[in-house]
Design an enzyme around this catalytic site. Structure first.
Site, PDB file in Angstrom:
ATOM      1  CG  ASP A 107      -2.038   0.979   1.185  1.00  0.00           C
ATOM      2  OD1 ASP A 107      -3.051   0.762   0.500  1.00  0.00           O
ATOM      3  OD2 ASP A 107      -1.869   2.009   1.865  1.00  0.00           O
ATOM      4  NE  ARG A 108      -0.306   6.520   0.852  1.00  0.00           N
ATOM      5  CZ  ARG A 108      -0.602   7.207  -0.256  1.00  0.00           C
ATOM      6  NH1 ARG A 108      -1.415   6.693  -1.170  1.00  0.00           N
ATOM      7  NH2 ARG A 108      -0.071   8.395  -0.465  1.00  0.00           N
ATOM      8  CG  HIS A 152      -9.117   6.343   0.658  1.00  0.00           C
ATOM      9  ND1 HIS A 152      -9.652   5.448  -0.252  1.00  0.00           N
ATOM     10  CD2 HIS A 152      -7.806   5.987   0.810  1.00  0.00           C
ATOM     11  CE1 HIS A 152      -8.724   4.593  -0.620  1.00  0.00           C
ATOM     12  NE2 HIS A 152      -7.602   4.901  -0.009  1.00  0.00           N
ATOM     13  CG  HIS A 272      -5.523  -3.559   0.744  1.00  0.00           C
ATOM     14  ND1 HIS A 272      -4.796  -3.283  -0.394  1.00  0.00           N
ATOM     15  CD2 HIS A 272      -5.148  -2.626   1.668  1.00  0.00           C
ATOM     16  CE1 HIS A 272      -4.029  -2.225  -0.190  1.00  0.00           C
ATOM     17  NE2 HIS A 272      -4.219  -1.813   1.054  1.00  0.00           N
TER      18      HIS A 272
END
Length: 292
Positions: A107-108, A152, A272
């Site tokens: 992810d990030r 988001h 995820h």
């Protein structure tokens, strides 16, 4: 007592002027750095890290702005650029004695890992990215009502003030929403870990927003400049992700291959939070990458 990664020690390492990162470190052998995603901390790697630590030095930092790492106020829009956050990770590894290391991110953290591999190809030996597209490609494929899954991204891209106030009004509801909808196995994030994630996020609303806001601005500029210059990832690359292409109408492997000539792209059926839902599968995939 808050949860920890069993057998790992904890370090606080200065990486930039006035910024230190918290990192859990364990094992011995060739170094592997594991970067967490949103809305998590280094704890998301707790299972995979223990597996890899059997024969690797495993470094699990909290990213700048997250967890127990420093959260400097954003000033000029570059403080949470992935270029800045990637430089943190290279400095952290060097401070721990590692000029070269394998790097995996989710992810990030995968966006930070991607930028580190482009900016510091001499430092990153292998790259794994879990469940992302590079920033430039991510914005290109978001369109129509199917983009609602990434609402988001648009909220956190708004100018300073509004998203911070909205999220701070109900932080556990906001961050907990993603912990609920992005998993296919609710037991993968036990109550004590969920509580740790939410507590960390409550303390980091401005810096988390700044991280996302950078990905709607300066991060795109950096990716576009690299694409126009023909820069590519030089190391072996593994990408594991859900089948977002089927949902949003794009060929994920093709998008990645444009950046990574030495690519192994795998579509997975996990949610995820795959490093928590299926840690054995993720550890196996990372070991296969490291053997290349």
């Amino acid at each position: 007592m808050p949860p920890v990664i069993p057998g790992f020690g904890h370090h606080r390492i200065p990486v930039a002027d006035g910024v230190s990162l918290h990192a859990a470190v364990g094992g011995s052998g060739a170094p592997v750095v594991l970067l967490h995603g949103f809305p998590q901390t280094h704890l998301m790697w707790r299972h995979v890290a223990v597996d890899l630590a059997a024969d690797h030095t495993v470094i699990c930092p909290d990213l700048r702005g997250y967890g127990a790492s420093d959260k400097p106020a954003e000033s000029d829009g570059s403080g949470y650029a992935k270029r800045t956050m990637a430089a943190d990770i290279v400095a952290l590894a060097r401070a721990l004695g590692h000029e070269r290391f394998a790097l995996a991110g989710h992810d990030r953290g995968a966006l930070v890992a991607f930028r580190a591999a482009l900016d510091h190809p001499g430092a990153v030996t292998h790259l794994a990215c879990l469940d992302i597209l590079p920033t430039l490609d991510m914005w290109d494929v978001m369109h129509g009502v199917t983009a609602a899954v990434g609402f988001h991204l648009y909220l956190l891209a708004q100018p300073p003030g509004l998203p911070e106030r909205m999220i701070s009004a109900a932080p556990d509801t906001f961050f907990g929403h993603f912990l609920d909808i992005w998993t296919t196995d609710r037991g993968a994030v036990p109550d004590e870990v969920r509580a740790a994630y939410l507590a960390a996020c409550r303390e980091a609303v401005p810096s988390i927003v700044a991280d996302y806001r950078a990905s709607a601005g300066v991060d795109i500029e950096h990716d576009r400049a690299d694409r126009e210059a023909g820069r590519r990832l030089r190391m072996p690359v593994a990408v594991l992700q859900q089948d977002w292409g089927a949902a949003l109408g794009f060929d994920a492997a093709a998008l990645w291959r444009a950046w990574a000539p030495d690519l192994r792209h795998t579509t997975v059926s996990h949610g995820h939070f795959m490093a928590e839902e299926a840690p054995d599968d993720i550890a196996k995939a990372l070991r296969e990458l490291l053997a290349r």
